[in-house]
Design a protein around this motif. Sequence first.
Motif, PDB file in Angstrom:
ATOM      1  N   PHE A  20       0.864  -1.175   0.000  1.00 46.25           N
ATOM      2  CA  PHE A  20       0.000   0.000   0.000  1.00 46.25           C
ATOM      3  C   PHE A  20       0.897   1.219   0.000  1.00 46.25           C
ATOM      4  O   PHE A  20       1.751   1.361   0.889  1.00 46.25           O
ATOM      5  CB  PHE A  20      -0.878   0.048   1.264  1.00 46.25           C
ATOM      6  N   GLY A  21       0.726   2.100  -0.976  1.00 44.28           N
ATOM      7  CA  GLY A  21       1.452   3.360  -0.991  1.00 44.28           C
ATOM      8  C   GLY A  21       0.881   4.294   0.058  1.00 44.28           C
ATOM      9  O   GLY A  21      -0.286   4.183   0.442  1.00 44.28           O
ATOM     10  N   ALA A  22       1.685   5.208   0.538  1.00 41.13           N
ATOM     11  CA  ALA A  22       1.243   6.177   1.541  1.00 41.13           C
ATOM     12  C   ALA A  22      -0.066   6.831   1.096  1.00 41.13           C
ATOM     13  O   ALA A  22      -0.185   7.284  -0.041  1.00 41.13           O
ATOM     14  CB  ALA A  22       2.311   7.233   1.765  1.00 41.13           C
ATOM     15  N   GLY A  23      -1.051   6.826   1.979  1.00 41.13           N
ATOM     16  CA  GLY A  23      -2.347   7.432   1.692  1.00 41.13           C
ATOM     17  C   GLY A  23      -3.352   6.507   1.035  1.00 41.13           C
ATOM     18  O   GLY A  23      -4.535   6.840   0.963  1.00 41.13           O
ATOM     19  N   GLU A  24      -2.932   5.342   0.558  1.00 44.64           N
ATOM     20  CA  GLU A  24      -3.878   4.404  -0.058  1.00 44.64           C
ATOM     21  C   GLU A  24      -4.809   3.826   0.996  1.00 44.64           C
ATOM     22  O   GLU A  24      -4.411   3.590   2.128  1.00 44.64           O
ATOM     23  CB  GLU A  24      -3.151   3.259  -0.754  1.00 44.64           C
ATOM     24  N   ARG A  25      -6.047   3.578   0.570  1.00 48.90           N
ATOM     25  CA  ARG A  25      -7.065   3.000   1.445  1.00 48.90           C
ATOM     26  C   ARG A  25      -7.736   1.834   0.734  1.00 48.90           C
ATOM     27  O   ARG A  25      -7.794   1.799  -0.481  1.00 48.90           O
ATOM     28  CB  ARG A  25      -8.151   4.035   1.772  1.00 48.90           C
ATOM     29  N   GLY A  41       6.723  -0.202   7.126  1.00 50.93           N
ATOM     30  CA  GLY A  41       5.719   0.842   7.001  1.00 50.93           C
ATOM     31  C   GLY A  41       4.824   0.941   8.216  1.00 50.93           C
ATOM     32  O   GLY A  41       5.115   0.414   9.290  1.00 50.93           O
ATOM     33  N   ARG A  42       3.684   1.616   8.000  1.00 56.24           N
ATOM     34  CA  ARG A  42       2.728   1.859   9.084  1.00 56.24           C
ATOM     35  C   ARG A  42       1.347   2.019   8.479  1.00 56.24           C
ATOM     36  O   ARG A  42       1.173   2.711   7.472  1.00 56.24           O
ATOM     37  CB  ARG A  42       3.128   3.126   9.843  1.00 56.24           C
ATOM     38  N   LEU A  43       0.356   1.381   9.099  1.00 57.36           N
ATOM     39  CA  LEU A  43      -1.018   1.498   8.611  1.00 57.36           C
ATOM     40  C   LEU A  43      -1.991   1.533   9.771  1.00 57.36           C
ATOM     41  O   LEU A  43      -1.658   1.153  10.889  1.00 57.36           O
ATOM     42  CB  LEU A  43      -1.356   0.369   7.634  1.00 57.36           C
ATOM     43  N   VAL A  44      -3.188   2.029   9.475  1.00 55.22           N
ATOM     44  CA  VAL A  44      -4.273   2.089  10.446  1.00 55.22           C
ATOM     45  C   VAL A  44      -5.395   1.208   9.926  1.00 55.22           C
ATOM     46  O   VAL A  44      -5.755   1.267   8.741  1.00 55.22           O
ATOM     47  CB  VAL A  44      -4.778   3.543  10.637  1.00 55.22           C
ATOM     48  N   VAL A  45      -5.947   0.375  10.821  1.00 57.12           N
ATOM     49  CA  VAL A  45      -6.983  -0.582  10.446  1.00 57.12           C
ATOM     50  C   VAL A  45      -8.186  -0.394  11.360  1.00 57.12           C
ATOM     51  O   VAL A  45      -8.029  -0.243  12.570  1.00 57.12           O
ATOM     52  CB  VAL A  45      -6.457  -2.031  10.594  1.00 57.12           C
ATOM     53  N   GLY A  46      -9.395  -0.426  10.801  1.00 62.37           N
ATOM     54  CA  GLY A  46     -10.608  -0.377  11.610  1.00 62.37           C
ATOM     55  C   GLY A  46     -11.613   0.609  11.078  1.00 62.37           C
ATOM     56  O   GLY A  46     -11.605   0.974   9.910  1.00 62.37           O
ATOM     57  N   GLU A  47     -12.487   1.016  11.986  1.00 65.56           N
ATOM     58  CA  GLU A  47     -13.519   1.985  11.649  1.00 65.56           C
ATOM     59  C   GLU A  47     -13.438   3.143  12.631  1.00 65.56           C
ATOM     60  O   GLU A  47     -12.831   3.003  13.701  1.00 65.56           O
ATOM     61  CB  GLU A  47     -14.901   1.319  11.679  1.00 65.56           C
ATOM     62  N   PRO A  48     -14.019   4.291  12.287  1.00 64.51           N
ATOM     63  CA  PRO A  48     -13.926   5.448  13.186  1.00 64.51           C
ATOM     64  C   PRO A  48     -14.309   5.076  14.612  1.00 64.51           C
ATOM     65  O   PRO A  48     -15.303   4.399  14.848  1.00 64.51           O
ATOM     66  CB  PRO A  48     -14.916   6.445  12.577  1.00 64.51           C
ATOM     67  N   GLY A  49     -13.464   5.468  15.556  1.00 65.05           N
ATOM     68  CA  GLY A  49     -13.710   5.179  16.964  1.00 65.05           C
ATOM     69  C   GLY A  49     -13.140   3.846  17.428  1.00 65.05           C
ATOM     70  O   GLY A  49     -13.135   3.562  18.616  1.00 65.05           O
ATOM     71  N   SER A  50     -12.668   3.035  16.492  1.00 65.30           N
ATOM     72  CA  SER A  50     -12.114   1.722  16.849  1.00 65.30           C
ATOM     73  C   SER A  50     -11.043   1.327  15.836  1.00 65.30           C
ATOM     74  O   SER A  50     -11.291   0.515  14.951  1.00 65.30           O
ATOM     75  CB  SER A  50     -13.228   0.677  16.881  1.00 65.30           C
ATOM     76  N   THR A  51      -9.870   1.944  15.964  1.00 57.43           N
ATOM     77  CA  THR A  51      -8.789   1.661  15.019  1.00 57.43           C
ATOM     78  C   THR A  51      -7.558   1.122  15.754  1.00 57.43           C
ATOM     79  O   THR A  51      -7.403   1.300  16.957  1.00 57.43           O
ATOM     80  CB  THR A  51      -8.368   2.918  14.231  1.00 57.43           C
ATOM     81  N   VAL A  52      -6.714   0.460  14.986  1.00 59.30           N
ATOM     82  CA  VAL A  52      -5.438  -0.053  15.471  1.00 59.30           C
ATOM     83  C   VAL A  52      -4.377   0.423  14.495  1.00 59.30           C
ATOM     84  O   VAL A  52      -4.574   0.366  13.280  1.00 59.30           O
ATOM     85  CB  VAL A  52      -5.456  -1.600  15.505  1.00 59.30           C
ATOM     86  N   THR A  53      -3.255   0.898  15.026  1.00 58.00           N
ATOM     87  CA  THR A  53      -2.119   1.271  14.185  1.00 58.00           C
ATOM     88  C   THR A  53      -1.088   0.152  14.274  1.00 58.00           C
ATOM     89  O   THR A  53      -0.775  -0.322  15.370  1.00 58.00           O
ATOM     90  CB  THR A  53      -1.496   2.599  14.658  1.00 58.00           C
ATOM     91  N   ALA A  54      -0.591  -0.288  13.131  1.00 61.97           N
ATOM     92  CA  ALA A  54       0.396  -1.366  13.075  1.00 61.97           C
ATOM     93  C   ALA A  54       1.636  -0.877  12.349  1.00 61.97           C
ATOM     94  O   ALA A  54       1.544  -0.131  11.381  1.00 61.97           O
ATOM     95  CB  ALA A  54      -0.189  -2.572  12.367  1.00 61.97           C
ATOM     96  N   GLU A  71      -5.762   1.973   5.997  1.00 59.93           N
ATOM     97  CA  GLU A  71      -5.133   3.134   5.368  1.00 59.93           C
ATOM     98  C   GLU A  71      -3.643   3.104   5.665  1.00 59.93           C
ATOM     99  O   GLU A  71      -3.227   2.977   6.826  1.00 59.93           O
ATOM    100  CB  GLU A  71      -5.719   4.445   5.901  1.00 59.93           C
ATOM    101  N   ALA A  72      -2.832   3.217   4.630  1.00 59.92           N
ATOM    102  CA  ALA A  72      -1.379   3.271   4.803  1.00 59.92           C
ATOM    103  C   ALA A  72      -0.971   4.693   5.184  1.00 59.92           C
ATOM    104  O   ALA A  72      -1.261   5.636   4.457  1.00 59.92           O
ATOM    105  CB  ALA A  72      -0.677   2.850   3.523  1.00 59.92           C
ATOM    106  N   ILE A  73      -0.317   4.825   6.319  1.00 59.64           N
ATOM    107  CA  ILE A  73       0.176   6.124   6.773  1.00 59.64           C
ATOM    108  C   ILE A  73       1.471   6.455   6.027  1.00 59.64           C
ATOM    109  O   ILE A  73       1.783   7.609   5.781  1.00 59.64           O
ATOM    110  CB  ILE A  73       0.418   6.114   8.292  1.00 59.64           C
TER     111      ILE A  73
END
Length: 86
Positions: A20-25, A41-54, A71-73
């Motif tokens: 995933f390129g930066a900003g891809e969802r 890299g780094r990405l965020v997974v989940g839905e608003p109010g319940s996300t995990v950053t990996a 979403e790839a940060i």
Amino acid sequence: MTPAIEAAEGGPLSSYSAFFGAGERADLPAPYDEVWVVIRGRLVVGEPGSTVTATAGDHLHVPRDSPGEVEAIEDTELVCVSVPAH
């Protein structure tokens, strides 16, 4: 995504690498369970109010039909294993 092990091989799981390129969802819902291993890299997974950053080295279990998105940060490379094979 690049498949490494597919259902056509007759096994109980599938495995592939993804980038995933930066900003891809991408939407999360999938009809199978997945385990993701972040290689870099780094990405965020989940839905608003319940996300995990990996980040690199993290393992994530993404249950079947999980709501939300990924979403790839930053540029992110991961390995995905899904059960059952698809």
